[in-house]
Motif scaffolding. Structure first.
Motif, mmCIF file in Angstrom:
data_model
loop_
_atom_site.group_PDB
_atom_site.id
_atom_site.type_symbol
_atom_site.label_atom_id
_atom_site.label_comp_id
_atom_site.label_asym_id
_atom_site.label_seq_id
_atom_site.Cartn_x
_atom_site.Cartn_y
_atom_site.Cartn_z
ATOM 1 N N THR A 698 0.760 -1.148 0.318
ATOM 2 C CA THR A 698 -0.009 -0.138 0.118
ATOM 3 C C THR A 698 0.818 1.294 0.201
ATOM 4 O O THR A 698 2.230 1.190 0.344
ATOM 5 C CB THR A 698 -0.936 0.206 0.806
ATOM 6 O OG1 THR A 698 -0.380 -0.082 2.662
ATOM 7 C CG2 THR A 698 -1.901 -0.867 1.278
ATOM 8 N N ASN A 700 0.491 6.022 -0.935
ATOM 9 C CA ASN A 700 0.272 6.907 -0.883
ATOM 10 C C ASN A 700 0.602 7.427 -2.156
ATOM 11 O O ASN A 700 1.931 8.152 -1.766
ATOM 12 C CB ASN A 700 0.251 8.342 0.217
ATOM 13 C CG ASN A 700 -0.420 7.424 1.743
ATOM 14 O OD1 ASN A 700 -1.530 6.828 1.535
ATOM 15 N ND2 ASN A 700 -0.019 7.591 2.882
ATOM 16 N N SER A 703 -3.121 11.195 -3.187
ATOM 17 C CA SER A 703 -4.126 11.191 -1.814
ATOM 18 C C SER A 703 -2.940 10.948 -0.528
ATOM 19 O O SER A 703 -2.531 10.173 -0.841
ATOM 20 C CB SER A 703 -5.673 10.865 -2.484
ATOM 21 O OG SER A 703 -5.535 9.669 -2.100
ATOM 22 N N SER A 704 -4.286 11.186 0.248
ATOM 23 C CA SER A 704 -3.620 10.804 1.705
ATOM 24 C C SER A 704 -4.045 9.319 2.167
ATOM 25 O O SER A 704 -3.451 8.632 2.193
ATOM 26 C CB SER A 704 -4.297 11.652 2.661
ATOM 27 O OG SER A 704 -5.378 12.052 2.629
ATOM 28 N N THR A 705 -5.262 9.221 0.779
ATOM 29 C CA THR A 705 -5.316 7.335 1.382
ATOM 30 C C THR A 705 -4.715 6.565 -0.048
ATOM 31 O O THR A 705 -4.640 6.784 -0.795
ATOM 32 C CB THR A 705 -7.152 7.214 0.534
ATOM 33 O OG1 THR A 705 -7.453 8.347 0.280
ATOM 34 C CG2 THR A 705 -7.934 6.195 0.663
ATOM 35 N N PRO A 706 -4.503 5.233 0.632
ATOM 36 C CA PRO A 706 -2.656 4.396 0.074
ATOM 37 C C PRO A 706 -4.252 3.044 -0.673
ATOM 38 O O PRO A 706 -4.870 3.636 -0.661
ATOM 39 C CB PRO A 706 -2.793 3.915 1.559
ATOM 40 C CG PRO A 706 -3.907 4.375 2.617
ATOM 41 C CD PRO A 706 -4.187 5.062 3.151
ATOM 42 N N GLU A 707 -3.499 3.276 -1.784
ATOM 43 C CA GLU A 707 -4.052 2.231 -3.123
ATOM 44 C C GLU A 707 -3.044 1.556 -2.582
ATOM 45 O O GLU A 707 -1.945 0.988 -2.283
ATOM 46 C CB GLU A 707 -4.151 3.337 -4.176
ATOM 47 C CG GLU A 707 -2.517 3.958 -4.868
ATOM 48 C CD GLU A 707 -2.672 4.483 -5.732
ATOM 49 O OE1 GLU A 707 -2.481 4.034 -7.275
ATOM 50 O OE2 GLU A 707 -3.086 5.915 -5.576
ATOM 51 N N SER A 739 -2.493 2.650 -10.426
ATOM 52 C CA SER A 739 -3.647 3.577 -10.784
ATOM 53 C C SER A 739 -2.739 4.644 -11.431
ATOM 54 O O SER A 739 -4.170 5.242 -12.731
ATOM 55 C CB SER A 739 -3.810 4.121 -9.345
ATOM 56 O OG SER A 739 -1.985 5.325 -8.959
ATOM 57 N N ASP A 764 -4.419 -6.982 5.125
ATOM 58 C CA ASP A 764 -5.094 -6.478 6.676
ATOM 59 C C ASP A 764 -5.239 -7.069 7.358
ATOM 60 O O ASP A 764 -6.344 -8.075 8.115
ATOM 61 C CB ASP A 764 -7.018 -7.013 5.080
ATOM 62 C CG ASP A 764 -6.220 -8.930 5.166
ATOM 63 O OD1 ASP A 764 -5.192 -8.909 4.925
ATOM 64 O OD2 ASP A 764 -7.305 -9.685 3.824
ATOM 65 N N ASN A 769 -1.394 -2.285 11.246
ATOM 66 C CA ASN A 769 -1.574 -1.967 10.056
ATOM 67 C C ASN A 769 -1.077 -2.452 9.194
ATOM 68 O O ASN A 769 -0.459 -4.241 9.441
ATOM 69 C CB ASN A 769 -0.307 -0.606 9.817
ATOM 70 C CG ASN A 769 -0.834 0.708 10.314
ATOM 71 O OD1 ASN A 769 -1.455 0.838 10.130
ATOM 72 N ND2 ASN A 769 -0.090 1.399 10.825
#
Length: 1237
Positions: A698, A700, A703-707, A739, A764, A769
């Motif tokens: 994962t 960032n 954005s601040s949202t991890p992908e 992405s 997960d 984390n």
């Protein structure tokens, strides 16, 4: 000495064993609020607000500000050891737990009742977090506790945590309980044998199909387990080299030596052949070995010397002091019998010897025979032999089968090199050690193991390696090469060709071969050869050799790399194999096939590896619902090593270039398969070598949202060019960002930098984390050679690369070692805003690409006024030049260093000029010569314009001016800076308008050596700087300690080779008092004002700090590329990474404005302080007057005061003017008395 591994019969662990209760308690204990946590570092408090734009320049590919104490600059491990990793809040990776080898697989174990037991970690390690943990352990992310799951020996390759069955399915190459290569850990019960007791080959992957069945994949051809040979007890245990002792031996000559009965198989009595006890006295015979063994049979030859003989005896295994049980055939009755503490021995003359079989096969390294009863006058023996089933070839020949046994092909070892015997320590036996000096080659040492193979069949061959902690050789252990041929006909087996690490902390074994082995014969002997791996970057290597084991494997057959297991099955029958669609699929593969990876999405399970059939190759999809298969365009045209499934995207890594049917090409070892659209797509243009691991991460990115992004690890050197993206050098690691449809280094945005190895991940983890396994070096910002500095780090719109003639090689070193940074990268920089320009100028030794696509070498201009246009100097300057100093005077750039070239048909050397307004070369200063003809420093005289140049040279053109010369921009010619200086200058600065300070290795007036000198422009003369005799070595860097230049900071290298940092104070020099560690290379010094003061110290002001740049080695930390000194301690400020798995370095910090001594909340000149004080005083007076007025009004209001009317109807009507003399005449009179009535 550790005893050898003991095999026991399959037994389900009692449900509430003490070990299980302990693990249960640790799992179910309430967790603390935060387990994996990171400690913030104290802020540096540098005041950057007065400096304008700020940049860090150096030799790096990634840079981070030091924000957490767990950050460091250590390179990733290349010795095979990995760590459990987690992300810090700033995104950098940190090691949570260290191991001594590879973590192959992880899974989160949620038990049947919903309780999270922890994260199960499997691999080929022997140590986890410093705790001995062989192959598998449990990690609790809520407490960071480690619970070794003892009981396995070998390597774990695959894990599947299944909540439904409350089990962890474990696969690999190991033995445990009564299972081989597959076993289950059930709830709190512990290890439980599966009903099929394992496989006859290694397991590499496990998944759960949509029907709830467990699918095992690997390199096996049937269910199976270790088995005894068809002729048991065939290996002779060597008693001839043991230490033999006895108790109560006779004193009769020729009969007292207990060694008499070793290697005696004739049964004959007599002196030298018989050992006797004293008359009518019990006694013992004992053997002590330097190796461990597991005997299966004891053979005793009784004596009949003089009517004597042993009647009863017992066998005690040492060091466990266990009295062993035996079975035997009673020679009197011919029936089976058993015995323990009083085993009988016949005195029948027709019975030459008796064989006693051990009931329990256990490990030992010594044993004692106690003779309790005897025939005639006393006991004794004529011979003793010990046998086992284990087939070993030891490196120490004394431990192999004895020559006196008369064997046709006894186990042996043949060695070359400087081998010496090492103690066993905690290992199972003594072993050989060779200390090898660089260069390491395959001829430095070798050892050839030749086993005594008496029965052809399928074997597992295991190499045993002693741990490095016990002999303190971990830092010098390296890699080895294993080769061998196991069959007389090479076509019937794959040759052994393995490379292994010997850096394990504790004892381990590695399976180096699985397959057929031919029995030894006069024409062929199976052999295993072990040599050092050549080309290792070790100054010395410790090479160890202990033993190789050969285990015969029994097998049902009927399988080929795939097996479907139904949980709850009690009995497994080979006749039922064909009922499974997965088993049938495996059976359709060609012989020798292997399944490397499995992944399940919905009803479909993807099977990948190295296999072929009539319709598919290397990857295939199996629908668990209807048992149908899908070929995925016929499969791939090369082996698949790894799979990672993320939603509908199946990422695939291996050795392939396209689909088998040719419909998709250019996949190049890594690709993605869309499970919805059933289409293949490349990742860019792939990589140029094999991909071994595909692991999810994962990150960032935008954005601040991890992908979710995808890491690939393997044997490749570059991410291949595609579209507008050039080739990107990569040392076997890359990150694909789905992405963005691109590799991470190609993204034109502030993203992190990662290199190393990732072997597994869990994205997960409940309540925690993501966790990763591997060894990585990471930086918060991926930036090459230069980065902006402010509240955060930022990138310049430029990609600095190492020049094509530079190379670096990954280092095979332990994790705690670092390397000296190279001299490449950006060495100097400046911001030029003269004449309305907005230029960033960078110099060093590098390449980059201009805005028109041409190559720029070593000096680049970034024009912010032209949309960050990039341009260089052109072909006039040689590409092997290095620029080390830059300065701008008016429109002219002065650039110096190790510079050569031809400008305007004239040679240039050391220094060049370039007109920034016209972007052209003008008239060049005459070339420097002598010494190294190189410039280290350029200092433009304040309020003057003359350009002073320092370095290693003797002349400028025809003018002799050793070390320092100045160029007059008015007359365009060189001039001498005095005539009394000689030597090499490394750093310069103007202390005042007419005082130049130079550091280096200098001589003044021909006789006065000094490391720091000053030049008076008015007197045109050099002198040693006051107190410079106190400096311990040549000055390499000098900077101002105060705004008026009256005090200095210097650094250099002392005579003992260590770096020093000192400050001048009134002719005296003050040392920082804390020695920097060897290997420190200070490239820059700079005083900074602070936003928050520190405690008072004698070395530096409370509102100041000294920033050191370079590669600074701090005690108990390692290297840092920038360090802050606050007067009491050095604290890391910035860390870097670099290509080639080395730490980077920061050459210097450069700023738009040099207001280092002016803080946003700091000191001001005295006149301003006085004026501000007066203004404050006046303001306070005004405020006091106003406050007094307001208070008076308030008082009057409270007392009922009503202002007199200001407008009256009769105002002025009755008022008469009073003459002045009447008004004033009463002033001298007293107050009138009270009114009279």
């Amino acid at each position: 000495m550790r005893l050898p591994f003991r095999r026991r019969r399959a037994a389900r662990r009692p449900p509430f064993s003490p070990i299980s209760l302990l693990l249960t308690a640790s799992w179910l204990a309430p967790p603390p609020a935060a387990a994996i946590s990171f400690t913030p570092s104290p802020p540096a408090n540098l005041d950057l607000t007065q400096l304008g734009r700020i940049a860090l320049a150096g030799d790096f590919t990634g840079v981070s500000l030091y924000q957490f104490e767990e950050q460091n600059e250590r390179p990733f491990n290349t010795n095979g050891s990995e760590s459990l990793l987690a992300r810090m809040p700033n995104g950098a990776f940190a090691s949570v737990i260290n191991t001594d080898a590879t973590i192959q697989s992880m899974c989160t174990f949620i038990m049947g009742d919903g309780t999270m037991a922890g994260v199960v970690i499997g691999g080929n390690f022997t140590s986890l977090g410093g705790m001995e943990s062989t192959a598998i352990a449990l990690f609790n992310p809520n407490t960071s506790a480690i619970s070794p799951l003892a009981g396995l020996s070998g390597q774990v390759n695959a894990l599947l945590c299944d909540q439904e069955s409350n089990s962890v399915y474990v696969g690999g190459s190991f033995v445990g309980a009564n299972s081989t290569n597959a076993i289950a850990w059930v709830g709190t019960e512990g290890w439980t044998n599966l009903p099929f007791a394992g496989f006859n080959g290694p397991v590499t992957s496990i998944t759960k199909a949509s029907n709830g069945h467990i699918i095992f994949g690997g390199s096996f051809t049937g269910l199976g387990n270790a088995t005894a040979p068809s002729t048991p007890d065939g290996q002779v245990i060597n008693l001839s080299t043991a230490t033999i002792s006895s108790g109560s031996s006779t004193t009769s000559q020729g009969f007292s030596d207990p060694k008499n009965i070793i290697c005696k198989t004739s049964g004959a009595d007599g002196a030298g052949n018989t050992w006797l006890l004293q008359d009518n006295t019990p006694g013992f015979w004992q053997a002590t070995f330097n190796f461990g063994f597991q005997p299966t049979k004891l053979r005793l030859y009784n004596t009949r010397q003089g009517g004597r003989g042993t009647r009863t005896w017992r066998f005690t295994a040492l060091p466990i002091n266990g009295i062993m049980n035996f079975t035997y055939i009673d020679p009197a009755t011919g029936r089976n019998a058993s015995c323990t503490s009083e085993c009988p021995l016949s005195n029948n003359a027709s019975v030459k010897f008796q064989d006693f079989h051990f009931v329990n096969v256990i490990g030992m390294n010594a044993f004692r025979l106690d003779i309790s009863a005897f025939y005639g006058s006393g006991g004794g023996l004529n011979g003793i032999e010990l046998f086992g089933d284990d087939v070993f070839s030891y490196a120490i020949n004394d431990f192999n089968e004895p020559s006196c046994a008369g064997l046709e092909f006894p186990a042996t070892a043949t060695k070359t090199g400087p081998w010496v015997v090492s103690p066993s320590h905690s290992s199972t036996s003594q072993y050989l050690t060779a200390q090898l000096a660089a260069p390491i080659t395959e001829n430095s040492a070798s050892i050839v193991f030749s086993p005594d193979i008496r029965e052809s069949g399928h074997y597992s061959v295991n190499l045993y390696t002693p741990g490095c902690l016990q002999d303190n050789t971990c830092s010098s252990r390296g890699q080895i090469s294993i080769t061998g041929q196991m069959t007389a006909d090479p076509s019937k087996s794959q040759p052994i060709n393995r490379e292994l690490y010997q850096t394990n902390n504790f004892d381990k074994y590695d399976q180096i071969y699985f397959g057929r082995i031919d029995a030894s014969s006069g024409s062929f002997r199976p052999q295993v050869t072990m040599t050092p791996l050549p080309g290792q970057s070790l100054s010395s290597m410790t090479f160890v050799a202990q033993r190789v084991g050969f285990t015969l494997i029994n097998s049902t057959g009927g399988l080929n790399g795939l097996y479907e297991y139904t949980p709850g099955t009690v009995v497994v029958n080979a006749s039922d194999f064909s009922k499974s669609a997965f088993n049938r699929l495996g059976s359709s593969f060609a012989a020798g096939s292997a399944v490397n990876a499995l992944a399940t999405a919905g009803d479909v399970t993807y099977v990948a590896g190295n296999f072929t059939s009539q319709s598919v190759r290397n990857i295939v999809a199996m629908n668990g619902k209807d048992a149908s298969t899908k070929s995925l365009d016929g499969g791939l045209n090369g082996e698949v090593e790894s799979l990672f499934l993320n939603g509908t995207n199946l990422f695939v890594g291996g050795s392939f270039s396209g689909t088998l049917d040719g419909s998709v090409k250019g996949l190049n070892n890594v690709a993605v398969y869309d499970t919805d659209k059933n289409t293949w797509s490349p990742l860019g243009a792939g990589v140029d070598g094999k991909v071994l691991r595909v692991v999810g991460m994962t990150m960032n990115v935008t954005s601040s949202t991890p992908e979710v992004v995808v890491s690939v690890t393997g044997e490749f050197t570059k991410l291949q060019a595609f579209g507008n993206n050039p080739d990107v050098p990569a040392s076997g690691f890359g990150v694909w960002v789905p992405s963005q449809g691109n590799w991470l280094p190609n993204l034109d945005m502030p993203v992190e930098s990662i290199s190393g190895i990732l072997s597994s991940s869990i994205l997960d983890v409940p309540g925690a984390n993501a966790l990763y396994a591997g060894s990585v070096a990471s930086a918060i910002l991926g930036a090459s050679g230069v980065a902006t500095l402010g509240d955060t780090l930022g990138r310049f719109p430029i990609k600095i690369q190492a020049p094509s003639n530079s190379s670096s090689t990954p280092l095979a070193k332990r994790a705690d070692e670092t390397s000296v940074p190279s001299s490449g990268g950006v060495a100097a920089g400046l911001f030029d805003t003269n004449g309305g320009r907005n230029l960033t100028i960078l110099g060093g030794h590098f390449t980059t690409t201009s805005s028109n696509g041409s190559t720029i070498n070593n000096l680049v201009l970034l024009d912010g006024s032209k949309k960050d246009e990039l341009s260089g100097l052109g072909p006039e300057i040689d590409t092997n030049s290095t620029f080390r100093a830059l300065a701008v005077q008016g429109d002219v750039l002065f650039a110096g260093g190790n510079v050569t070239g031809t400008v305007n048909n004239a040679p240039v050397r050391g220094l060049i000029t370039y007109n920034l307004a016209s972007r052209s070369f003008g008239q060049q200063p005459p070339a420097l010569s002598g010494g190294g003809a190189a410039v280290s420093a350029i200092a433009i005289r304040p309020n003057g314009g003359d350009v002073y140049v320092g370095g290693s040279f003797r002349s400028a053109g025809s003018l002799e001016c050793p070390g320092v010369c100045f160029y007059s921009t008015a007359s365009s010619q060189w001039n001498q800076a005095g005539q009394n200086l000689d030597g090499t200058v490394t750093s310069m600065m103007w202390a005042k308008d007419n005082i130049l300070v130079a550091g280096g290795n200098l001589t003044v007036n021909g006789t006065v050596p000094t490391f720091l000198a000053k030049y008076d422009v008015n007197a045109q003369s050099w002198d040693a700087y006051p107190g410079s005799g106190q400096l311990p070595g040549p000055v390499q860097v000098v900077t101002a300690g105060t705004s008026d230049g009256s005090e200095l900071w210097v650094s250099g290298i002392a005579a003992n080779g260590t770096a020093y940092v000192m400050r001048s104070s009134g002719g005296n020099w003050i040392s920082v008092g804390q020695p920097l560690q060897p290997g420190t290379d200070i490239k820059g010094l700079q005083i900074f004002s602070l936003t928050s003061s520190h405690d008072s110290t004698p070395t530096i002001g409370t509102d100041e700090a000294l920033l050191l740049t370079g590669s600074i080695v701090l005690r108990d930390f390692g290297t840092a590329s920038a360090v802050v000194f606050n007067g009491t301690s050095f604290e890391p400020y910035a860390l870097t990474t670099n290509s080639g798995n080395t730490a980077g370095s920061i050459a210097r910090i450069f700023t738009e404005r040099n207001n280092f001594f002016t803080s946003s909340g700091g000191k001001l000149p005295l006149v301003f302080i006085v004026l501000i004080g007066l203004a404050i005083s006046l303001g306070l007076m005004v405020l006091l007057v106003i406050a007094g007025f307001l208070l008076d009004r308030l008082r009057k209001r409270r007392e009922g005061y009503i202002p007199a009317p200001t407008s009256m109807y009769d105002r002025g009507s009755g008022v008469q003017r009073i003459p002045p003399h009447e008004l004033l005449e009463s002033l001298g009179k007293g107050r009138p008395g009270p009114p009279q009535v």
